[in-house]
Design a protein around this motif. Structure first.
Motif, PDB file in Angstrom:
ATOM      1  N   TYR A  96       6.269   0.756   5.074  1.00 37.46           N
ATOM      2  CA  TYR A  96       7.294   1.785   5.265  1.00 37.46           C
ATOM      3  C   TYR A  96       8.004   1.573   6.603  1.00 37.46           C
ATOM      4  O   TYR A  96       7.372   1.509   7.651  1.00 37.46           O
ATOM      5  CB  TYR A  96       6.644   3.166   5.239  1.00 37.46           C
ATOM      6  N   GLY A  97       9.339   1.439   6.555  1.00 41.16           N
ATOM      7  CA  GLY A  97      10.110   1.203   7.768  1.00 41.16           C
ATOM      8  C   GLY A  97      10.652  -0.206   7.840  1.00 41.16           C
ATOM      9  O   GLY A  97      10.848  -0.755   8.934  1.00 41.16           O
ATOM     10  N   GLU A  98      10.921  -0.806   6.665  1.00 43.06           N
ATOM     11  CA  GLU A  98      11.413  -2.176   6.610  1.00 43.06           C
ATOM     12  C   GLU A  98      12.615  -2.243   5.677  1.00 43.06           C
ATOM     13  O   GLU A  98      12.660  -1.574   4.652  1.00 43.06           O
ATOM     14  CB  GLU A  98      10.311  -3.118   6.114  1.00 43.06           C
TER      15      GLU A  98
ATOM     16  N   SER B 292      12.429  -3.997  15.201  1.00 42.89           N
ATOM     17  CA  SER B 292      12.165  -4.498  13.845  1.00 42.89           C
ATOM     18  C   SER B 292      12.111  -3.387  12.804  1.00 42.89           C
ATOM     19  O   SER B 292      12.137  -3.663  11.602  1.00 42.89           O
ATOM     20  CB  SER B 292      10.846  -5.282  13.829  1.00 42.89           C
ATOM     21  N   CYS B 293      12.021  -2.138  13.238  1.00 42.31           N
ATOM     22  CA  CYS B 293      11.859  -1.026  12.296  1.00 42.31           C
ATOM     23  C   CYS B 293      13.200  -0.574  11.714  1.00 42.31           C
ATOM     24  O   CYS B 293      14.245  -0.669  12.367  1.00 42.31           O
ATOM     25  CB  CYS B 293      11.180   0.156  12.982  1.00 42.31           C
ATOM     26  N   TRP B 294      13.133  -0.064  10.479  1.00 41.57           N
ATOM     27  CA  TRP B 294      14.288   0.546   9.829  1.00 41.57           C
ATOM     28  C   TRP B 294      13.999   2.037   9.671  1.00 41.57           C
ATOM     29  O   TRP B 294      13.116   2.443   8.935  1.00 41.57           O
ATOM     30  CB  TRP B 294      14.536  -0.102   8.466  1.00 41.57           C
ATOM     31  N   TYR B 295      14.769   2.868  10.375  1.00 42.66           N
ATOM     32  CA  TYR B 295      14.481   4.297  10.443  1.00 42.66           C
ATOM     33  C   TYR B 295      15.350   5.139   9.503  1.00 42.66           C
ATOM     34  O   TYR B 295      15.178   6.348   9.435  1.00 42.66           O
ATOM     35  CB  TYR B 295      14.699   4.802  11.874  1.00 42.66           C
ATOM     36  N   LEU B 296      16.311   4.518   8.804  1.00 43.29           N
ATOM     37  CA  LEU B 296      17.314   5.282   8.071  1.00 43.29           C
ATOM     38  C   LEU B 296      16.981   5.478   6.597  1.00 43.29           C
ATOM     39  O   LEU B 296      17.769   6.083   5.868  1.00 43.29           O
ATOM     40  CB  LEU B 296      18.679   4.585   8.205  1.00 43.29           C
ATOM     41  N   GLY B 297      15.862   4.942   6.124  1.00 49.46           N
ATOM     42  CA  GLY B 297      15.471   5.161   4.738  1.00 49.46           C
ATOM     43  C   GLY B 297      15.981   4.093   3.786  1.00 49.46           C
ATOM     44  O   GLY B 297      16.846   3.273   4.120  1.00 49.46           O
ATOM     45  N   GLU B 298      15.437   4.101   2.567  1.00 48.64           N
ATOM     46  CA  GLU B 298      15.768   3.075   1.575  1.00 48.64           C
ATOM     47  C   GLU B 298      17.204   3.181   1.096  1.00 48.64           C
ATOM     48  O   GLU B 298      17.857   2.168   0.836  1.00 48.64           O
ATOM     49  CB  GLU B 298      14.808   3.191   0.381  1.00 48.64           C
ATOM     50  N   THR B 299      17.716   4.418   0.972  1.00 43.81           N
ATOM     51  CA  THR B 299      19.097   4.592   0.513  1.00 43.81           C
ATOM     52  C   THR B 299      20.080   3.976   1.499  1.00 43.81           C
ATOM     53  O   THR B 299      21.013   3.256   1.103  1.00 43.81           O
ATOM     54  CB  THR B 299      19.420   6.090   0.330  1.00 43.81           C
TER      55      THR B 299
ATOM     56  N   CYS C   4       5.147   0.235   8.948  1.00 42.59           N
ATOM     57  CA  CYS C   4       5.189  -1.145   9.448  1.00 42.59           C
ATOM     58  C   CYS C   4       4.863  -1.165  10.943  1.00 42.59           C
ATOM     59  O   CYS C   4       5.052  -0.172  11.651  1.00 42.59           O
ATOM     60  CB  CYS C   4       6.584  -1.739   9.251  1.00 42.59           C
ATOM     61  N   ARG C   5       4.405  -2.300  11.386  1.00 39.84           N
ATOM     62  CA  ARG C   5       4.181  -2.467  12.817  1.00 39.84           C
ATOM     63  C   ARG C   5       5.526  -2.616  13.519  1.00 39.84           C
ATOM     64  O   ARG C   5       6.437  -3.262  13.032  1.00 39.84           O
ATOM     65  CB  ARG C   5       3.313  -3.692  13.084  1.00 39.84           C
ATOM     66  N   LYS C   6       5.592  -2.033  14.694  1.00 33.83           N
ATOM     67  CA  LYS C   6       6.843  -1.997  15.448  1.00 33.83           C
ATOM     68  C   LYS C   6       6.893  -3.145  16.439  1.00 33.83           C
ATOM     69  O   LYS C   6       5.953  -3.375  17.196  1.00 33.83           O
ATOM     70  CB  LYS C   6       6.965  -0.658  16.179  1.00 33.83           C
ATOM     71  N   GLU C   7       8.006  -3.862  16.419  1.00 31.53           N
ATOM     72  CA  GLU C   7       8.225  -4.949  17.373  1.00 31.53           C
ATOM     73  C   GLU C   7       9.518  -4.666  18.139  1.00 31.53           C
ATOM     74  O   GLU C   7      10.614  -4.801  17.587  1.00 31.53           O
ATOM     75  CB  GLU C   7       8.326  -6.299  16.658  1.00 31.53           C
TER      76      GLU C   7
END
Length: 344
Positions: free
Chosen positions: A185-187, A98-105, A24-27
């Motif tokens: 990826y990253g949301e 805006s990014c999620w770095y911890l993974g889907e779990t 994903c694009r980072k904001e």
């Protein structure tokens, strides 16, 4: 010339995971206003954890506070602690980056904790309303009908059902018509369709809140009737009436807790009904979710204002007197009878 312009533009674009083509694009939201918001919300999160820990330690440590009503308050405080410890930090992180770095779990786990804390809060408020209704309407049989063991059983059942509900909510999409969006990826974004918002509104807000409001209406009618009766009886009956007065005072205090809860939740549901498809990335949803989170910070403050036992127990905790031998048996309200300690 055009290639040069495109190349310079691409250099300014940041991605959550630069090595992943599906990233994903980072904001990143910088600036003095965002930094101030980050500091304020971080302080709110820390205060929420600290205040609810004081409630949890107070009720858990002091045996005088081991009453059915206080166990329900303890359950509510644990749910509020989860909000301050896990939900708020995640929300703060998503506001800044805006990014999620911890993974889907971890995304799913955060959503489970968020939903579980909300579900348990409402479930605890329903049990509190039932508890106060029985205490005010039938005070002589209250101690036999409502016991610590029975209350603990209902609390355990509520947490188990709440966890089961959140698992169903997240993983059985074909039943509940909700899904975790993975556009890149990253949301970590959840979309809830309008049909399920209505179902959730009716089953998990309107119905339990209606039960709460009906019970408290009955409680206050009974309290007004008892107040008139107390003024017309002998001194001996007045002493019995003082116990009822304590029950009524507790009902009013917990009624304020419920009123604040409703005030924090109603704006969210109104906005959800007006939006065709609700997503957790919507700015409207973000604002109203933070209002809901603030409810977890307000509850301990209500206890501090209206519950003398909480103020006294905090003094013992802050001054480290709880580490003294037999501190669990301290009398938090020496001027009151022991049976009033949990309600005054």
């Amino acid at each position: 010339m055009d290639d040069t312009v495109n190349y310079s533009i691409n250099l300014t674009v940041q991605f959550c995971f630069p090595g992943n083509s599906a990233s994903c694009r980072k904001e990143v939201r910088s600036g003095s206003g965002n930094i101030l918001l980050f500091i304020v919300l971080s302080c709110v999160s820390v205060c929420t954890v600290f205040l609810n820990l004081l409630v949890i330690i107070s009720i858990s440590h002091f045996k005088q506070l081991h009453t059915p009503t206080n166990l329900l308050i303890l359950s509510l405080a644990v749910a509020d602690l989860l909000v301050g410890m896990f939900v708020m930090p995640v929300r703060i992180m998503q506001l800044i980056d805006s990014c999620w770095y911890l993974g889907e779990t971890a995304c799913s786990a955060s959503l489970v904790i968020n939903g579980l804390s909300v579900t348990i809060s409402l479930y605890s408020l329903v049990l509190i309303a039932v508890d106060r209704y029985i205490a005010v309407s039938d005070p002589l049989l209250y101690s036999t009908r409502i016991t610590v063991s029975k209350t603990s059983l209902f609390i355990s059942l509520g947490w188990s059902l709440g966890l089961l509900y959140m698992i169903i909510y997240l993983y059985f999409n074909h039943l509940l018509q909700s899904q975790i969006i993975s556009r890149c990826y990253g949301e970590c974004v959840v979309s809830v369709k309008h049909s399920w918002v209505i179902v959730d509104l009716v089953l998990f807000f309107v119905a339990p809140c209606s039960v709460i409001l009906i019970l408290y209406s009955i409680i206050f009618i009974a309290a007004r009737r008892q107040a008139k009766a107390v003024r017309a009886v002998t001194d001996a009956s007045k002493r019995h009436g003082s116990a009822n007065s304590s029950e009524t005072k507790a009902a009013k205090t917990l009624g304020i807790v419920i009123f604040v809860y409703l005030a924090c939740w109603i704006p969210y549901y109104i906005s959800s009904l007006l939006i065709e498809s609700v997503t957790t990335s919507s700015i409207v949803v973000i604002v109203f979710v933070w209002i809901i989170c603030l409810n977890s910070s307000v509850n301990p403050l209500i206890y501090a204002i209206f519950y003398p036992w909480f103020r006294t127990s905090v003094k013992f905790i802050v001054t480290c007197r709880i580490f003294k031998f037999s501190s669990s048996r301290f009398n938090l309200l020496p001027e009151c009878f022991s049976f009033q300690a949990g309600f005054s």
